[in-house]
Design an enzyme around this catalytic site. Structure first.
Site, PDB file in Angstrom:
ATOM      1  N   CYS A   1     -16.736  -9.607   4.162  1.00  0.00           N
ATOM      2  CA  CYS A   1     -16.099  -8.297   4.069  1.00  0.00           C
ATOM      3  C   CYS A   1     -14.976  -8.370   3.043  1.00  0.00           C
ATOM      4  O   CYS A   1     -13.990  -9.088   3.243  1.00  0.00           O
ATOM      5  CB  CYS A   1     -15.532  -7.888   5.423  1.00  0.00           C
ATOM      6  SG  CYS A   1     -16.789  -7.940   6.733  1.00  0.00           S
TER       7      CYS A   1
ATOM      8  N   CYS B   1     -20.074   1.220   8.068  1.00  0.00           N
ATOM      9  CA  CYS B   1     -19.332   0.469   9.081  1.00  0.00           C
ATOM     10  C   CYS B   1     -18.063   1.249   9.345  1.00  0.00           C
ATOM     11  O   CYS B   1     -17.259   1.447   8.432  1.00  0.00           O
ATOM     12  CB  CYS B   1     -19.006  -0.936   8.566  1.00  0.00           C
ATOM     13  SG  CYS B   1     -17.884  -1.862   9.622  1.00  0.00           S
TER      14      CYS B   1
ATOM     15  N   CYS C   1     -19.946  -6.500   2.455  1.00  0.00           N
ATOM     16  CA  CYS C   1     -19.377  -5.209   2.837  1.00  0.00           C
ATOM     17  C   CYS C   1     -18.088  -5.022   2.049  1.00  0.00           C
ATOM     18  O   CYS C   1     -17.308  -5.966   1.900  1.00  0.00           O
ATOM     19  CB  CYS C   1     -19.084  -5.175   4.340  1.00  0.00           C
ATOM     20  SG  CYS C   1     -18.351  -3.623   4.924  1.00  0.00           S
TER      21      CYS C   1
ATOM     22  N   CYS D   1      -0.292  -0.407  10.420  1.00  0.00           N
ATOM     23  CA  CYS D   1      -0.708  -1.375   9.407  1.00  0.00           C
ATOM     24  C   CYS D   1       0.462  -2.167   8.832  1.00  0.00           C
ATOM     25  O   CYS D   1       1.472  -1.593   8.402  1.00  0.00           O
ATOM     26  CB  CYS D   1      -1.436  -0.649   8.290  1.00  0.00           C
ATOM     27  SG  CYS D   1      -1.989  -1.749   6.974  1.00  0.00           S
TER      28      CYS D   1
ATOM     29  N   CYS E   1      -0.162   4.414   7.135  1.00  0.00           N
ATOM     30  CA  CYS E   1      -0.836   4.169   8.428  1.00  0.00           C
ATOM     31  C   CYS E   1       0.113   3.354   9.322  1.00  0.00           C
ATOM     32  O   CYS E   1       0.473   2.222   8.990  1.00  0.00           O
ATOM     33  CB  CYS E   1      -2.137   3.417   8.214  1.00  0.00           C
ATOM     34  SG  CYS E   1      -3.192   4.149   6.945  1.00  0.00           S
TER      35      CYS E   1
ATOM     36  N   CYS F   1       0.844  -1.197   0.000  1.00  0.00           N
ATOM     37  CA  CYS F   1       0.000   0.000   0.000  1.00  0.00           C
ATOM     38  C   CYS F   1       0.885   1.257   0.000  1.00  0.00           C
ATOM     39  O   CYS F   1       1.917   1.289   0.667  1.00  0.00           O
ATOM     40  CB  CYS F   1      -0.901   0.002   1.230  1.00  0.00           C
ATOM     41  SG  CYS F   1      -2.056   1.399   1.233  1.00  0.00           S
TER      42      CYS F   1
ATOM     43  N   ARG G   1     -18.637  -4.621  17.149  1.00  0.00           N
ATOM     44  CA  ARG G   1     -17.902  -5.834  16.742  1.00  0.00           C
ATOM     45  C   ARG G   1     -16.526  -5.881  17.381  1.00  0.00           C
ATOM     46  O   ARG G   1     -15.779  -4.898  17.335  1.00  0.00           O
ATOM     47  CB  ARG G   1     -17.739  -5.836  15.225  1.00  0.00           C
ATOM     48  CG  ARG G   1     -17.051  -7.067  14.672  1.00  0.00           C
ATOM     49  CD  ARG G   1     -16.924  -6.986  13.168  1.00  0.00           C
ATOM     50  NE  ARG G   1     -18.192  -6.614  12.555  1.00  0.00           N
ATOM     51  CZ  ARG G   1     -18.321  -6.228  11.297  1.00  0.00           C
ATOM     52  NH1 ARG G   1     -17.273  -6.145  10.520  1.00  0.00           N
ATOM     53  NH2 ARG G   1     -19.509  -5.914  10.815  1.00  0.00           N
TER      54      ARG G   1
END
Ligand code: SF4
Length: 423
Positions: free
Chosen positions: A109, A202, A142, A72, A69, A65, A272
């Site tokens: 998801c 979400c 999702c 991550c 972040c 990516c 969740r």
């Protein structure tokens, strides 16, 4: 305890506590912990009964990516030895999803690393949703694809996607400490785009990154304001090879207090337990089910969870039941609001509060990258501000936990491998 009586009464009425009351939950002692869980449990049962919604993650594209972040494992410059692969073919993704649905998951998801999807990526996801629905027309889908551009949410809605995950992750005030390649406001904008297009929003958080109690309460209040239908609570998985590898700040007790605070602030919202459940709650996982009404089944995006069968055994042993495919998740009044947004389209997230949060957000979930993202109809069933240590500081408001790198297992099975998925 007056605080818990007040919070329970408000939760049973579907009301949100004050910031001070939410902070006080995080400041309770271990002696009070079971009372806190019992109070949050009453609120949980009022709106969600004893049902546990199971969600299943399929990492469509892993690693590499360009975003930074810091929590991550898929970030720019990550040295974590995770699986790296480009887009799964629709048939491969549908096979992975089938394993999760067979294990009891009612929501799949679909997650992809990256800043955001291209229009070609939306085509890929459209084909993937069609392949999943061909196998099981009833499954909820999702998507979690990063920051959305104009009209992409509408295209996903038209493709049959039910929900969109994009987490705020942490408070507006501290967001710049965990990512610099996008802003909190970017994240809020994407959640609003998704909601405005009629997708169920979400959006959740990651705890354990060095934030203060105030940061945690601020992000959870912002999520309530945004009108998120499901709130994934991730507990940081400190991957070796990422900037937050040394952040072992959580205890199982602290995790339960955080879950209880999230429940009191979001009494009638799907809460969740997401990434980091096994790593940080450990043997107290079943107590978490008394507060949250949703978990991921099996593995996460880049790390392994406990065996899917162990998840099912835990739910049954704790006296809960897996929510069925035909059952709604949200209480009826929340589902009606969601339906109204869909019908009206373009209404934006939430209620009067959207404006309050709008200054700030974007990240996907599961403590390991974009992802553990995160529902629908039902009637009611049963009944100190802390200091603000900088992100990256070695000790935090969590009180300091022992380092358990032995519990962080990089995913080596399922999507992107030749091995069967864990579900
Ligand atoms: S959380 Fe998402 S956007 Fe951020 S680095 Fe990870 S994969 Fe990229």
């Amino acid at each position: 305890m007056d605080l818990l009586d007040t919070l329970t009464a408000k939760g049973l009425r579907g009301e949100t506590p004050t910031r001070e009351e939410a902070l006080a939950v995080l400041a309770t002692t271990d002696d009070e912990l079971l009372d806190v869980v019992a109070a949050a449990g009453r609120v949980r049962r009022r709106w969600f009964g004893r049902r546990v919604k199971l969600n299943y993650l399929v990492n469509l594209k892993s690693g590499l990516c360009p975003e930074d972040c810091s929590y991550c494992s898929q970030r720019l410059g990550s040295k974590a030895e995770i699986l790296k692969y480009t887009w799964l073919k629709p048939g491969e993704a549908a096979e992975a999803a089938k394993a999760g649905v067979s294990g009891g998951a009612k929501r799949v998801c679909l997650v992809a690393s990256g800043r955001g999807p291209t229009d070609r990526d939306i085509d890929r996801v459209t084909d993937t949703v069609a392949a999943i629905r061909e196998a099981d027309p009833a499954v909820e889908v999702c998507a979690c694809l990063g920051l959305l551009s104009d009209n992409q949410a509408e295209r996903l809605k038209a493709a049959g996607v039910d929900a969109y995950n994009h987490n705020l992750n942490t408070s507006e005030g501290t967001y710049g400490d965990i990512a610099t390649t996008h802003t909190y406001a970017d994240r809020v904008d994407t959640v609003q785009k998704a909601h405005g297009a009629g997708l169920s929003a979400c959006s959740g958080l990651i705890a354990g990154m060095g934030e203060s109690d105030g940061d945690l309460v601020d992000v959870v209040l912002a999520l309530r304001e945004l009108g998120s239908d499901s709130v994934p609570v991730n507990f940081l998985i400190p991957f070796e090879g990422t900037p937050l590898a040394k952040e072992w700040n959580l205890t199982p007790q602290r995790c339960l207090r955080i879950l209880a605070m999230v429940r009191f602030v979001n009494p009638d919202t799907e809460v969740r337990i997401a990434g980091g459940r096994e790593v940080h709650l450990r043997s107290l996982q079943p107590l978490g089910l008394h507060v949250a009404n949703s978990i991921f089944l099996g593995d996460y995006l880049t790390s392994e969870g406990q065996a899917g069968q162990a998840d099912l055994d835990m739910i049954r042993d704790a006296g809960f039941e897996v929510e069925g495919m035909g059952e709604g998740t949200l209480p009826r009044h929340r589902a009606d609001i969601a339906a109204a947004v869909t019908a009206g389209s373009g209404g934006g997230c939430g209620t009067a509060a959207a404006g309050a949060a709008a200054g700030a957000a974007g990240g996907c979930g599961t403590g390991g990258g974009c992802g553990p993202c995160g529902g629908h109809d039902h009637g009611a069933v049963e009944d100190a501000a802390a200091g603000t240590p900088a992100v990256g500081a070695p000790v935090t408001a969590g009180g300091g936990d022992e380092v358990r790198t032995d519990l962080v297992r990089v995913r080596r099975r399922g999507a992107g491998t030749e091995l069967a998925p864990n579900a």
